[in-house]
Design a protein around this motif. Structure first.
Motif, PDB file in Angstrom:
ATOM      1  N   TYR B 240     -32.663  -9.361  19.659  1.00 23.37           N
ATOM      2  CA  TYR B 240     -33.356  -9.365  18.367  1.00 23.37           C
ATOM      3  C   TYR B 240     -34.426  -8.291  18.366  1.00 23.37           C
ATOM      4  O   TYR B 240     -34.809  -7.766  19.423  1.00 23.37           O
ATOM      5  N   CYS B 241     -34.882  -8.004  17.170  1.00 24.34           N
ATOM      6  CA  CYS B 241     -35.933  -7.012  17.030  1.00 24.34           C
ATOM      7  C   CYS B 241     -37.182  -7.730  16.526  1.00 24.34           C
ATOM      8  O   CYS B 241     -37.176  -8.236  15.400  1.00 24.34           O
ATOM      9  N   SER B 243     -39.785  -6.757  15.344  1.00 24.66           N
ATOM     10  CA  SER B 243     -40.447  -6.198  14.168  1.00 24.66           C
ATOM     11  C   SER B 243     -39.504  -6.067  12.970  1.00 24.66           C
ATOM     12  O   SER B 243     -39.811  -5.391  12.003  1.00 24.66           O
ATOM     13  N   SER B 244     -38.350  -6.715  13.043  1.00 26.60           N
ATOM     14  CA  SER B 244     -37.452  -6.704  11.882  1.00 26.60           C
ATOM     15  C   SER B 244     -36.589  -7.954  11.931  1.00 26.60           C
ATOM     16  O   SER B 244     -36.780  -8.827  12.771  1.00 26.60           O
ATOM     17  N   TYR B 246     -33.395  -7.972  12.556  1.00 26.32           N
ATOM     18  CA  TYR B 246     -32.173  -7.768  13.321  1.00 26.32           C
ATOM     19  C   TYR B 246     -32.004  -8.817  14.414  1.00 26.32           C
ATOM     20  O   TYR B 246     -32.929  -9.089  15.185  1.00 26.32           O
ATOM     21  N   SER B 422     -33.791  -0.604  18.081  1.00 26.01           N
ATOM     22  CA  SER B 422     -33.053  -1.526  17.212  1.00 26.01           C
ATOM     23  C   SER B 422     -32.105  -0.729  16.328  1.00 26.01           C
ATOM     24  O   SER B 422     -32.478   0.334  15.818  1.00 26.01           O
ATOM     25  N   GLY B 427     -37.687  -0.605  15.264  1.00 22.07           N
ATOM     26  CA  GLY B 427     -38.425  -1.032  16.442  1.00 22.07           C
ATOM     27  C   GLY B 427     -37.523  -1.081  17.647  1.00 22.07           C
ATOM     28  O   GLY B 427     -36.459  -0.448  17.665  1.00 22.07           O
ATOM     29  N   VAL B 428     -37.939  -1.806  18.649  1.00 16.55           N
ATOM     30  CA  VAL B 428     -37.122  -1.896  19.863  1.00 16.55           C
ATOM     31  C   VAL B 428     -36.657  -3.333  20.050  1.00 16.55           C
ATOM     32  O   VAL B 428     -37.263  -4.285  19.536  1.00 16.55           O
ATOM     33  N   LEU B 429     -35.583  -3.463  20.814  1.00 22.02           N
ATOM     34  CA  LEU B 429     -34.929  -4.767  20.969  1.00 22.02           C
ATOM     35  C   LEU B 429     -35.561  -5.595  22.077  1.00 22.02           C
ATOM     36  O   LEU B 429     -36.018  -5.073  23.088  1.00 22.02           O
TER      37      LEU B 429
END
Lengths: 598, 598
Positions: B240-241, B243-244, B246, B422, B427-429
């Motif tokens: 998951y991300c 900051s989003s 996803y 992501s 952002g990053v995962l």
């Protein structure tokens, strides 16, 4: 809490109206050809069940609502009676069934299956083994007794000939309960508690039923009752005394001798030609005598089996019942000498012992020794008629003691008939038909002994638990209820188990704002009172719509139309009523509550 | 109405108090040796389940209460979302499964059984075939669509290695729903409705969960989400991300290239001795390079099968991922040429194509043609390290185009790792563990096509129904809830699915009239408010009594003692709280309502 991601739609919190268009209403004009009885036909036509295979049915939404109501009533009353619900698996390892001996003893009705490791399992037809296994692990001390465990679970019995829809299906739902007690007195108290709970359950269903004493088979004792829903189409004959409490299954109902004392011989015995008359009825007609003067001969055999499985010795038995009576095989099986199993004699055995073919058999002039069992009534008959052991001949004027020796045994071996004296001496017996839907049974230590289910008593001594078992055929209730309650238009559900208690039938729901508003408001009022209603918004013509709900059997129908609303009226019709009544719209909720007994 | 015979006892109409002595409280100090995970251990110790066979459990009274609460929440939300409940049989005829092809295709997990007439049946692991059969008979017109049917039914999957108690049992309870729609757009709307219903269901359970995009296998499309209960012990990796929005199962989560553009070569290629270093990690350490400079080689094979079943041609594939990455086999299975199935290459195939054993393989200097698939990141690497196809040697300074041809295919074939960008660019995962307890899935016409399930559209033209299926593992929810919520003392149930919301623990119930009166009164108050409480009247010592209820995980405990009552106080303790709070007896109901969110 949903972590992260978004909900795709805003939650709706209001419960949705139950509208017909959003439910599955699926009625048929014709029942399938294989449906023999009313309940099967009507359940299929009303879309309550759908056949998947022989004796295997989908419970469709309309039928499932009835099942859930039946289950809820059972569950409430079982808990009220102190029983504890659990759930035992459908697929059960064979080991426990081997321990009880039923894996071997159960016939092909027991569905057996092997898993991927080739281990044996069964699909449960009932759960005595598993519950006894639970009890022997969980119930260690007298302090934990009594306990009564029940579950409502899918069962499978591989019936040779499944029929009558879900009345005798292969897969079905049963409530089975099992009581565990410290001694027989306590077990019988548990039995009485269950008996009372069953009365409450069947009362709440709104069905006419009878609790009848039933045979206890090898267990013995007298604690076995069947709960029978009364219906002319039932497979069981229920014997009862209208002027007393006596009630028993015909398998068990005691037949007293109809002749108090044997009369003195008045006739000489004579061999009389009865050409071609091989039945008691034909012989009585030919001779101009009452059927009650004739005696019927039935030939059984028992085999003594040696250790190698060979037959060591065969005994032939002659059972005598009055010409107008029928042999009761359950009772015959309780006669000393027949208890460990009997069969009907072969043609060869009959010829060798009687010197004659069936049709003209009798107890006089036997070729080989035959054990003679007379029914209580036959034993007191005099001047009677029986076969002469010669084709086309009977004896008349036969008398015990004079013409033949006294019978070896005198026993109750016949079915009672209407008008027989009640065994409790309080009147005469009547018979009606019933459908068995419940059974309470005192098991004793049959399973606890086989499976070593002990508890420790106050002195620390291990003692076998005394058990009882108590079944209700959940899905069978539906069939029985319909057999008892139907007419040419369809099913007539008792309100407590109807799929919906009320159906609201608006005429022109999509056309008339007034009709729609009134119907929606009525629905909301009923919902707020917890009355289970459905609103038919399908837009069917009134005739078709009414026919659907009469077939489905909803107890109360409210028709809302523009014409009625102009006068402030709606139409209210109970399912058993021939005509609708005009009721003020403002009063209809009160009238419905009244009619539903709320 | 009982006809004739007498009720044996007067009906009791008051519902019985739920007292511990009349229930089955059965806790264990030690979990059985075969219990590996916390939920299995705690469910066994708390007496919630009892093992009957491998992967087959009795649901004991305490556990069944949780199951019933889970089922009730699911049922309410399914009905609210417009789904219609029915019940499909456990034992299903093989014919329908032959029609869909699954009778042949399903592995040994499908329990097969023959009835007394030697006909084939299966014990249902799921019900696509039966529900499609119902739909093709019942749903004839576009006017009847959409429809969504669900049932909550016993399932059986003959797992090779059942484990984790009821988390991966063989017999289990599942809610499965099936939607039928006129076209794909409508089917995706049904899908969204179910997604939203699932969010409400898991919200109501009070569990921390995540809905993650999941692989759709052969069906394709992007409409498949798993509902995962978050737990460190979970078998699934959830990407998951933070900051989003996803979120995806790691099987599906897209891995972007970590190197935006391939750098120009800076080193010359060199064959470097790496004796005994057959893993990327060992090679990187030996060479003093980051692991991210190495490339891992994985060899697959595909076979072209002729009509006679013979292998006509075998292709060997080399898949390259960065040394710190792992191959994702699901993604590999989507690569053109690998879609219809691949296997890992044999030792002989590897030797013939690479001239070397595994451990030192690489894409340079191949003996026979090999199809090369580079992960997106690998395709942009420069000056990298890979095996030299010679035991104890690697190449360093390798560059695409200069030292070897460009890869045949560049694909996403690796698992994402924490910190990857992501796919939505936001952002990053991050990765956490989860337990899959629900799945919503767009099926398309897979079953309606195989089984010819058509409806008539507005023009009278038959069209295939578009389907979706939606499962929730009812019994699995229990295990997942416990994995997420437990401590050294035992289970911590969310209030909505706890076997009892409140336990009343009187100290000296049988000794003190005041304690008994206060406890009984509190029980009655809670009962009248519909709060599910149990009164522990077993007479256990306080320590043992408290330990039992902490193990069982009841959310709120009220202790009533003479000492407290003298001050008008009782003790209230939430299951997550370290200490009890003194509360005025008069206030305790309000406090409980507050704590339970009522």
């Amino acid at each position: 809490m949903l972590v992260g991601a978004m909900p795709l739609a805003a939650p709706r919190t209001r419960l949705r109206l139950m509208k017909a268009s959003q439910f599955l209403v699926s009625t048929l004009k014709e029942a399938p050809a294989d449906a023999e009885v009313a309940s099967h036909k009507l359940m299929m036509r009303a879309g309550m069940i759908k056949r998947l295979g022989a004796g295997i049915y989908n419970y469709m939404p309309m039928g499932l609502r009835v099942i859930r109501k039946v289950e809820a009533i059972i569950r409430e009353e079982m808990v009220r009676a102190g029983a504890i619900e659990l759930l035992m698996p459908v697929v059960q390892p064979a080991e426990l069934w081997q321990e009880s001996g039923r894996f071997q003893a159960y016939g092909p009705e027991l569905l057996r299956v092997k898993d991927r490791h080739d281990r044996d399992f069964i699909i449960q037809p009932t759960s005595e083994e598993v519950v006894t296994d639970i009890a022997r692990q969980e119930l260690r001390s007298y302090k934990q007794l009594p306990k009564n465990f029940f579950h409502i679970q899918t069962k499978f019995r591989d019936e040779r000939r499944p029929r009558f829809g879900i009345m005798r299906g292969r897969e079905f739902t049963m409530k089975d309960a099992y009581s565990f007690d410290r001694d027989k007195a306590a077990a019988l108290k548990s039995y009485d508690t269950m008996y009372a709970a069953y009365c409450r359950i069947f009362d709440r269903f709104g069905l006419q039923y009878r609790a009848v004493a039933a045979d206890t088979g090898a267990i013995g004792g007298d604690a076995s009752h069947e709960f029978q829903v009364i219906a002319d189409t039932g497979e069981d004959a229920l014997v009862y005394c209208p002027s007393s409490d006596y009630a028993a299954n015909i398998e068990l109902a005691e037949a007293l001798p109809l002749i108090a004392r044997r009369g003195a011989p008045a006739q000489a015995m004579a061999k009389t030609p009865t050409p071609g008359k091989s039945t008691c009825a034909d012989v009585a007609t030919l001779l101009g005598l009452p059927l009650a003067r004739t005696v019927k001969s039935l030939v059984l055999a028992t085999d003594e089996i040696g250790e190698s499985g060979d037959v060591l010795k065969t005994t032939v038995w002659l059972l005598l019942v009055r010409g107008d009576h029928d042999l009761n095989e359950i009772k015959a099986g309780k006669v000393e000498g027949l208890k460990s199993g009997f069969r009907f004699a072969t043609g060869a055995e009959i010829e060798s012992h009687f010197g004659c073919k069936p049709g003209y058999l009798g107890p006089i002039g036997l070729k080989l020794p035959v054990k003679i069992v007379a029914d209580r009534t036959v034993a007191n008959m005099s001047d009677f008629v029986c076969g002469a052991n010669e084709i086309d001949f009977h004896f008349t004027g036969v008398n015990w003691g004079r013409d033949l020796p006294e019978p070896d045994l005198i026993e109750d071996i016949r079915n009672v008939v209407e008008g027989d004296p009640s065994p409790d001496g309080k009147g005469v017996l009547a018979i009606q038909r019933g459908i068995e839907v419940g059974h309470v049974f005192y098991l004793g230590t049959k399973y606890s002994e086989a499976m070593n289910a002990n508890y420790l008593d106050e002195t620390g001594k291990p003692r076998l638990m005394e058990m009882g078992c108590y079944g209700i055929g959940v899905t069978r209730i539906l069939g029985a209820a319909i057999e008892q309650n139907n007419d040419a238009r369809g099913i007539i559900w008792p309100a407590a188990i109807a799929p919906f208690a009320v159906v609201i039938c608006p005429i022109g729901y999509d056309r008339s704002a007034e009709v729609k508003a009134s119907a929606d408001a009525l629905y909301a009022e009923l919902q707020s009172l917890g009355i289970d209603a459905l609103l038919d918004d399908r837009g069917e013509r009134p005739g078709a719509m009414f026919a659907d709900w009469e077939l489905i059997g909803v107890p109360q129908r409210v028709v809302i139309s523009d014409r009625g609303l102009k006068e402030g009226q709606v139409e209210l019709q109970g399912r058993r009523e021939a005509e609708a009544a005009s009721v003020a719209r403002a009063d209809v909720v009160a009238r419905l509550r009244d009619r539903l007994g709320l």
